[in-house]
Design a protein around this motif. Structure first.
Motif, short mmCIF file in Angstrom:
data_model
loop_
_atom_site.label_atom_id
_atom_site.label_comp_id
_atom_site.label_asym_id
_atom_site.label_seq_id
_atom_site.Cartn_x
_atom_site.Cartn_y
_atom_site.Cartn_z
N VAL A 11 67.62 94.09 59.55
CA VAL A 11 68.73 93.53 60.13
C VAL A 11 68.79 91.95 60.38
CG1 VAL A 11 70.35 93.68 62.33
CG2 VAL A 11 69.40 95.84 61.30
N THR A 12 67.64 91.79 60.62
CA THR A 12 67.57 90.22 61.04
C THR A 12 67.86 89.40 59.63
OG1 THR A 12 65.85 90.33 62.83
CG2 THR A 12 65.95 88.55 61.47
N VAL A 13 67.10 89.98 58.62
CA VAL A 13 67.60 89.37 57.17
C VAL A 13 68.97 89.42 56.93
CG1 VAL A 13 67.24 89.49 54.85
CG2 VAL A 13 65.32 89.67 56.27
N VAL A 356 76.16 93.08 52.63
CA VAL A 356 75.71 93.19 54.00
C VAL A 356 77.27 93.57 54.78
CG1 VAL A 356 74.87 92.58 56.10
CG2 VAL A 356 73.60 91.92 53.97
N CYS A 357 77.95 92.96 54.53
CA CYS A 357 79.42 92.98 55.11
C CYS A 357 80.03 94.42 54.47
CB CYS A 357 80.28 91.82 54.78
SG CYS A 357 80.06 90.32 55.50
N ALA A 358 79.96 94.48 53.38
CA ALA A 358 80.45 95.71 52.84
C ALA A 358 79.93 97.01 53.18
CB ALA A 358 80.67 95.50 51.24
N ILE A 359 78.41 96.95 53.47
CA ILE A 359 78.02 98.24 53.63
C ILE A 359 77.52 98.53 55.32
CG2 ILE A 359 76.87 98.48 51.53
CD1 ILE A 359 74.05 97.83 52.92
N GLY A 360 77.59 97.24 56.09
CA GLY A 360 77.39 97.26 57.66
C GLY A 360 76.00 97.30 57.64
N LEU A 361 75.68 96.87 59.19
CA LEU A 361 74.34 96.43 59.61
C LEU A 361 73.59 97.82 59.92
CD1 LEU A 361 74.79 93.73 62.00
CD2 LEU A 361 73.71 93.44 59.71
N GLY A 362 74.28 98.85 60.07
CA GLY A 362 73.73 100.55 60.34
C GLY A 362 73.06 100.71 59.02
N SER A 363 73.73 100.65 57.82
CA SER A 363 73.36 100.70 56.69
C SER A 363 72.21 99.90 56.02
CB SER A 363 74.13 100.76 55.35
OG SER A 363 75.24 101.66 55.72
N VAL A 364 71.96 98.61 56.66
CA VAL A 364 71.07 97.68 56.22
C VAL A 364 70.04 98.03 57.02
CG1 VAL A 364 70.42 95.24 56.62
CG2 VAL A 364 72.83 95.86 55.74
N ALA A 365 70.09 98.41 58.18
CA ALA A 365 68.83 99.17 58.84
C ALA A 365 68.47 100.12 58.31
CB ALA A 365 69.33 99.24 60.33
N GLY A 366 69.14 101.09 57.58
CA GLY A 366 68.54 102.31 56.82
C GLY A 366 67.67 101.63 55.67
N ILE A 367 68.23 100.66 55.15
CA ILE A 367 67.71 100.23 54.07
C ILE A 367 66.18 99.60 54.25
CG2 ILE A 367 67.67 98.30 52.48
CD1 ILE A 367 70.68 98.54 52.05
N GLY A 368 65.92 99.15 55.59
CA GLY A 368 64.58 98.80 56.03
C GLY A 368 63.59 99.80 55.83
N ARG A 369 64.13 101.29 55.94
CA ARG A 369 63.20 102.49 55.80
C ARG A 369 63.00 102.89 54.57
NH1 ARG A 369 61.36 104.95 60.44
NH2 ARG A 369 61.75 103.91 62.44
N VAL A 370 63.78 102.26 53.42
CA VAL A 370 63.74 102.95 52.10
C VAL A 370 62.23 102.56 51.42
CG1 VAL A 370 64.61 102.47 49.88
CG2 VAL A 370 66.10 102.73 51.85
N PHE A 371 61.62 101.49 51.84
CA PHE A 371 60.26 101.22 51.13
C PHE A 371 59.16 101.92 51.83
CE2 PHE A 371 63.60 97.68 50.88
CZ PHE A 371 63.48 97.48 49.78
N ASP A 372 59.47 103.07 51.71
CA ASP A 372 58.39 104.21 52.27
C ASP A 372 57.57 104.71 51.04
OD1 ASP A 372 57.16 106.58 53.33
OD2 ASP A 372 58.67 106.96 54.69
N ILE A 373 56.25 104.31 50.94
CA ILE A 373 55.57 104.57 49.81
C ILE A 373 55.25 106.07 49.61
CG2 ILE A 373 53.17 104.45 48.66
CD1 ILE A 373 55.04 102.05 48.76
N SER A 374 55.17 106.95 50.91
CA SER A 374 54.76 108.14 50.86
C SER A 374 56.06 108.70 50.31
CB SER A 374 54.22 108.92 51.98
OG SER A 374 55.53 108.74 52.95
N ALA A 375 57.28 108.50 50.53
CA ALA A 375 58.54 109.15 50.23
C ALA A 375 59.08 109.02 48.53
CB ALA A 375 59.88 108.62 51.11
#
Length: 451
Positions: A11-13, A356-375
């Motif tokens: 979200v900061t980025v 970022v504007c098109a998907i919203g900060l909530g989705s941006v926050a979720g993207i922060g959890r996409v880089f999950d090696i185990s998943a």
């Protein structure tokens, strides 16, 4: 609400990107600006609210109250309702909510300005429709009319896309559904259906519970601002269903997986004749294939899908249009226009601020959890689809063929990114969903978007 480290970083980025993209145009930093070699009038027309294409205009409309109510109800009860509804009812409800949300947002700008008149602008497809008196001839000569500065050049949007986009609106006109209102309805119906397609794909590749978590985020995504009304909303819906059907074929969860695969190929084949950029949907398609239980299942889905796509290509070849010729010429047309005055030094990163504007900060926050090696190692479909979509956006950005207007142009990719909210912690989801809704409402009320 406590914010996790991954969400905080993402979200900061995102916030820094958006703030910088809005502020930099006013700092007069040479070529690090939205538009160069242009008059004040051109800057007002094309870069007034950069990185978003629109104009500053604080306004309300009769869609204001419905949009607020739809957003508030979804935030308050969307998650719980998504857990209780039967699956088919849920997919239809999500589609209906997405449609209503998009239409209400459009009505903030008014019926003519926000909906019926959007696709009748001078650069839009509907202005070209009356000139098509011979459809086979139009397709056969399509490539010869792509370049600008010739007597029979296509108008901007027609020249910038393969013939499928124009043909769609010509066919609508031929069956008596001509005009901006019908064209707008077509685009919103298809565009909003992408929300249901995302659910279907996530259920096939992950599980039903994950799909139910996705539901509220795709139902009231900020992308709805541009789904209503732009042809790219239509493109997004088509591409989304192509990927969803491929997911059903790969996981063999439907009754007729081969039929699903062939249909997926036909739809994705049609998609690349709507928008050249949708060739990049090959990356999400690859992510779907990786999710197959075995390589045999992947091949069983891939081969029929390829034959389906080639059938569409074959029809256009017989009709006289070769996709690669069009793609080569459209690159030349692109650099004949305003692209020359849109510096890559600004848009290379401001494009991402538009996302970022098109998907919203909530989705941006979720993207922060996409880089999950185990998943990723266990081939979670949602994770792989979002990563593939991010890769597609990166390729599109680096191509320098998408400078500005990407909040609309990249809708076929952005609709998948909105699903990232499902990856957030349970207690935080409602707050992040409300951030998406508030962001969409604020943007739509303070900026009169061009699309």
């Amino acid at each position: 609400m406590s914010i996790g480290r991954k969400e905080a970083i993402a979200v900061t980025v995102g916030v820094l990107l958006v703030v910088a993209a809005f502020v930099v145009p006013h700092l007069h930093l040479g070529i690090v600006t939205p538009l160069i070699n242009s008059s004040p009038a051109a800057i007002k027309s094309f870069a007034d609210t950069a990185p978003i294409f629109g104009w500053w205009n604080a306004h309300i409309g009769w869609g204001t109250v419905p949009a607020i109510l739809i957003g508030a109800v979804t935030v308050a009860w969307g998650s719980s309702v998504a857990q209780r509804l039967a699956w088919r009812t849920l997919t239809l409800t999500v589609w209906a909510t997405s449609f209503s949300w998009a239409f209400a947002l459009a009505m903030i700008d008014g019926w003519q300005r926000g909906f019926a008149g959007r696709l009748t602008a001078r650069h839009e497809y509907l202005n070209q429709v009356p000139t098509i008196t011979d459809i086979p001839e139009a397709v056969h000569t399509f490539s010869s009319r792509i370049l600008d500065f010739q007597p029979n050049s296509w108008i901007t949007h027609v020249s910038g896309h393969p013939p499928g986009a124009l043909l769609t609106f010509v066919w609508l006109d031929r069956i008596g559904l001509g005009g901006g209102a019908w064209a707008g309805l077509w685009c919103v119906l298809f565009g909003s259906s992408a929300a249901a397609a995302v659910l279907v794909a996530v259920r096939a590749l992950n599980d039903e519970q994950t799909a139910r978590l996705v539901a509220p985020f795709v139902a009231v995504a900020p992308t709805a601002i541009w789904i209503a009304v732009s042809a790219d909303g239509y493109f997004a819906g088509v591409a989304a269903w192509g990927i969803a059907l491929l997911a059903l074929a790969v996981r063999r969860t439907g009754r007729w997986p081969i039929l699903a695969a062939v249909t997926s190929g036909l739809i994705l084949g049609w998609a690349i004749f709507l928008n050249y950029g949708l060739a990049l949907m090959a990356l999400p398609a690859l992510a779907v294939l990786i999710c197959a239980a075995s390589w045999r299942d992947a091949v069983r889905a891939l081969i029929p899908a390829v034959f389906g796509a080639l059938a569409v290509v074959g029809v256009f070849v017989v009709a006289g249009f070769w996709w690669f010729d069009g793609y080569t010429l459209v690159q030349q047309r692109y650099w004949q226009g305003i692209a020359l005055n849109r510096p890559f030094q600004y848009w290379s990163w401001a494009n991402l601020a538009s996302v970022v504007c098109a998907i919203g900060l909530g989705s941006v926050a979720g993207i922060g959890r996409v880089f999950d090696i185990s998943a990723i190692k266990r081939r979670s479909g949602l994770h792989l689809l979002i990563l593939a979509t991010l890769a597609a956006i990166l390729f599109a950005d680096l191509s320098m063929l998408s400078k500005a207007e990407t909040e609309r142009i990249w809708l076929p990719f952005e609709v998948w990114l909105t699903a990232a909210g499902a990856l957030l912690p349970v207690r935080a989801r409602r707050w992040w969903l409300s951030a998406n809704v508030i962001g969409a409402l604020a943007l739509n009320h303070f900026i009169l978007t061009n699309w």
